[in-house]
Design a protein around this motif. Structure first.
Motif, PDB file in Angstrom:
ATOM      1  N   UNK A 360       0.833  -1.207   0.000  1.00 14.41           N
ATOM      2  CA  UNK A 360       0.000   0.000   0.000  1.00 14.41           C
ATOM      3  C   UNK A 360       0.864   1.252   0.000  1.00 14.41           C
ATOM      4  N   UNK A 361       1.929   1.232   0.775  1.00 13.69           N
ATOM      5  CA  UNK A 361       2.815   2.394   0.852  1.00 13.69           C
ATOM      6  C   UNK A 361       3.480   2.640  -0.501  1.00 13.69           C
ATOM      7  N   UNK A 362       3.918   1.560  -1.142  1.00  8.46           N
ATOM      8  CA  UNK A 362       4.566   1.681  -2.449  1.00  8.46           C
ATOM      9  C   UNK A 362       3.604   2.248  -3.487  1.00  8.46           C
ATOM     10  N   UNK A 363       2.382   1.741  -3.510  1.00  6.84           N
ATOM     11  CA  UNK A 363       1.395   2.204  -4.486  1.00  6.84           C
ATOM     12  C   UNK A 363       1.011   3.656  -4.226  1.00  6.84           C
ATOM     13  N   UNK A 364       0.826   4.007  -2.954  1.00 13.07           N
ATOM     14  CA  UNK A 364       0.473   5.386  -2.610  1.00 13.07           C
ATOM     15  C   UNK A 364       1.543   6.349  -3.102  1.00 13.07           C
ATOM     16  N   UNK A 365       2.799   6.018  -2.855  1.00 14.87           N
ATOM     17  CA  UNK A 365       3.896   6.881  -3.290  1.00 14.87           C
ATOM     18  C   UNK A 365       3.914   6.989  -4.810  1.00 14.87           C
ATOM     19  N   UNK A 366       3.647   5.885  -5.525  1.00 14.81           N
ATOM     20  CA  UNK A 366       3.638   5.901  -6.984  1.00 14.81           C
ATOM     21  C   UNK A 366       2.560   6.840  -7.530  1.00 14.81           C
ATOM     22  N   UNK A 367       1.406   6.865  -6.878  1.00 15.58           N
ATOM     23  CA  UNK A 367       0.316   7.745  -7.333  1.00 15.58           C
ATOM     24  C   UNK A 367       0.799   9.183  -7.432  1.00 15.58           C
ATOM     25  N   UNK A 368       1.574   9.611  -6.447  1.00 16.07           N
ATOM     26  CA  UNK A 368       2.066  10.981  -6.425  1.00 16.07           C
ATOM     27  C   UNK A 368       3.345  11.155  -7.233  1.00 16.07           C
ATOM     28  N   UNK A 369       4.156  10.102  -7.355  1.00 12.94           N
ATOM     29  CA  UNK A 369       5.449  10.217  -8.030  1.00 12.94           C
ATOM     30  C   UNK A 369       5.352  10.092  -9.548  1.00 12.94           C
ATOM     31  N   UNK A 370       4.396   9.337 -10.054  1.00 16.03           N
ATOM     32  CA  UNK A 370       4.325   9.085 -11.494  1.00 16.03           C
ATOM     33  C   UNK A 370       4.232  10.351 -12.346  1.00 16.03           C
ATOM     34  N   UNK A 371       3.507  11.388 -11.924  1.00 10.03           N
ATOM     35  CA  UNK A 371       3.510  12.606 -12.747  1.00 10.03           C
ATOM     36  C   UNK A 371       4.899  13.223 -12.917  1.00 10.03           C
ATOM     37  N   UNK A 372       5.754  13.089 -11.903  1.00  6.64           N
ATOM     38  CA  UNK A 372       7.113  13.605 -12.022  1.00  6.64           C
ATOM     39  C   UNK A 372       7.890  12.787 -13.053  1.00  6.64           C
ATOM     40  N   UNK A 373       7.721  11.471 -13.004  1.00  3.71           N
ATOM     41  CA  UNK A 373       8.372  10.608 -13.985  1.00  3.71           C
ATOM     42  C   UNK A 373       7.918  10.969 -15.394  1.00  3.71           C
ATOM     43  N   UNK A 374       6.630  11.172 -15.569  1.00  3.68           N
ATOM     44  CA  UNK A 374       6.127  11.534 -16.903  1.00  3.68           C
ATOM     45  C   UNK A 374       6.688  12.871 -17.358  1.00  3.68           C
ATOM     46  N   UNK A 375       6.775  13.823 -16.456  1.00  2.00           N
ATOM     47  CA  UNK A 375       7.326  15.132 -16.799  1.00  2.00           C
ATOM     48  C   UNK A 375       8.788  15.026 -17.203  1.00  2.00           C
ATOM     49  N   UNK A 376       9.566  14.236 -16.442  1.00  2.66           N
ATOM     50  CA  UNK A 376      10.965  14.029 -16.759  1.00  2.66           C
ATOM     51  C   UNK A 376      11.122  13.397 -18.135  1.00  2.66           C
ATOM     52  N   UNK A 377      10.257  12.441 -18.459  1.00  2.00           N
ATOM     53  CA  UNK A 377      10.351  11.746 -19.744  1.00  2.00           C
ATOM     54  C   UNK A 377      10.078  12.686 -20.918  1.00  2.00           C
ATOM     55  N   UNK A 378       9.267  13.726 -20.692  1.00  3.22           N
ATOM     56  CA  UNK A 378       8.997  14.678 -21.772  1.00  3.22           C
ATOM     57  C   UNK A 378      10.213  15.543 -22.073  1.00  3.22           C
ATOM     58  N   UNK A 379      11.101  15.646 -21.104  1.00  8.73           N
ATOM     59  CA  UNK A 379      12.264  16.521 -21.265  1.00  8.73           C
ATOM     60  C   UNK A 379      13.503  15.790 -21.764  1.00  8.73           C
ATOM     61  N   UNK A 380      13.361  14.486 -22.009  1.00 11.82           N
ATOM     62  CA  UNK A 380      14.516  13.714 -22.488  1.00 11.82           C
ATOM     63  C   UNK A 380      14.821  14.026 -23.956  1.00 11.82           C
TER      64      UNK A 380
END
Length: 380
Positions: A360-380
């Motif tokens: 649950x802790x891992x999934x909760x953190x992913x919910x909030x972290x995934x937008x940062x990952x997506x943003x980073x991927x747009x800047x590659x």
């Protein structure tokens, strides 16, 4: 499609407003609805004002928009928005949006459009949410049109054609913009991606070539972000359970999600209206094989949404927690990180005891972290 068939799915028109208003005011749910939103209001005075609404425009200006701004003011720190300059007031759009909250995403867009003198869009309204006459009236008077989900393969095709044809009719004939989520249902894991099958559904209502087909719809991506994700712990629980079995919604679960999404604290909210898809981008898609056209269009929409998604400190904190690093530490301080961790642990502690706390802790953190990952991927 015969014009009369739209009566089954379309929003109400002005001539239907007085009867709908009367039904709602007489409904046993009306006092509960009013007191939930406005606990200190003079109910009789409000009911009389409510009954004086005669048109869709009056409903939005006197009731719906004030209600939305009241909710936003009481459940968020602030609402910011950007991209209004991307809209032509004389043009109608298909707003294709990421989807985080059942009711607020599209409603916030319309509230922003209304505040700035622009015509509010018609909104998809899942048939699963039409649980009674009061909710149906509330939706249809607020410019929502029915979207049927599920069914057999033939029913799915028929329903898809129905909504595709109606949306094109709304944009090209009624001169109304429409709002639809980029995928079926809300994003649960924080990873906003468009379903290219949904884009195929958009196209099926016209035999025009690809560029003209989508050009007629004027797709405009929209990105909405919440500092505190609506129903974040409910989403965490659902994703945890879905790992081991097919998730089956409990009775009234959608209504619980609607209520929690509306009333929980959301911190800061940002709505970004992105640049509409250009003819040149559609022409680029059209150079590809048939299925790849839709995949590429979905990628363009996703890039718009990911690039315009406003990241908050909760997103940066979660990403650094996920990666055990301090990559984005400049966007938050130690007190804010501790506060987010306390918020997380308190909410997770209230989940079903059968749910694995580590998962649950891992999934909760992913919910909030995934937008940062997506943003980073747009800047590659």
């Amino acid at each position: 499609m015969d014009q009369n068939t739209y009566d089954e799915i379309r929003p109400y028109n002005d001539s239907e407003v007085p009867a709908a208003i009367q039904r709602m005011a007489d409904n046993e749910l009306f006092p509960f609805f009013v007191k939930t939103i406005y606990p200190d209001i003079d109910f009789d005075a409000f009911r009389n004002e409510f009954l004086d609404v005669k048109t869709i425009g009056q409903w939005h200006d006197r009731m719906w928009f004030p209600l939305l701004w009241h909710i936003i003011g009481h459940t968020s720190t602030a609402l910011s928005y950007s991209g209004l300059e991307n809209l032509d007031p004389d043009r109608r759009y298909m707003f294709v949006s990421n989807h985080r909250d059942i009711t607020l995403d599209a409603s916030i867009l319309n509230a922003v459009l209304g505040k700035n003198g622009l015509r509010p869009a018609e909104i998809t309204f899942g048939s699963n949410l039409m649980i009674n006459q009061f909710v149906t009236d509330l939706g249809k008077i607020s410019k929502m049109f029915r979207l049927v989900r599920g069914g057999t393969r033939s029913e799915f095709y028929r329903n898809s054609m129905e909504v595709s044809t109606y949306m094109r009719h709304a944009i090209t004939t009624k001169h109304e913009s429409v709002w639809i989520a980029q995928r079926n249902g809300r994003t649960k894991d924080g990873n906003d991606t468009s379903d290219h099958g949904l884009l195929k559904m958009f196209a099926m209502s016209s035999k025009l070539p690809f560029v003209e087909n989508f050009g007629e719809l004027s797709i405009c991506p929209v990105a909405i972000s919440y500092e505190y994700e609506p129903c974040d712990f409910l989403k965490t629980a659902e994703l945890c359970k879905s790992m081991h079995q097919k998730y089956v919604k409990a009775p009234m679960e959608d209504m619980i999600s609607i209520r929690q999404g509306i009333f929980q604290n959301k911190g800061n909210i940002h709505l970004a209206i992105c640049q509409p898809i250009s003819t040149a981008e559609l022409q680029e898609c059209d150079t590809l094989p048939k299925n790849d056209k839709f995949t590429r269009l979905a990628q363009i929409i996703d890039k718009r949404i990911h690039s315009n998604f406003k990241l908050f400190k909760t997103n940066y904190i979660a990403y650094d927690m996920q990666t055990s690093a301090d990559t984005f530490a400049k966007f938050y301080n130690a007190k804010e990180k501790t506060g987010f961790q306390v918020y997380m642990e308190k909410g997770l502690s209230q989940l079903d005891p059968s749910i694995n706390p580590k998962t649950a802790r891992q999934i909760f953190v992913e919910i909030y972290a995934n937008p940062v990952t997506n943003s980073k991927n747009q800047n590659k």
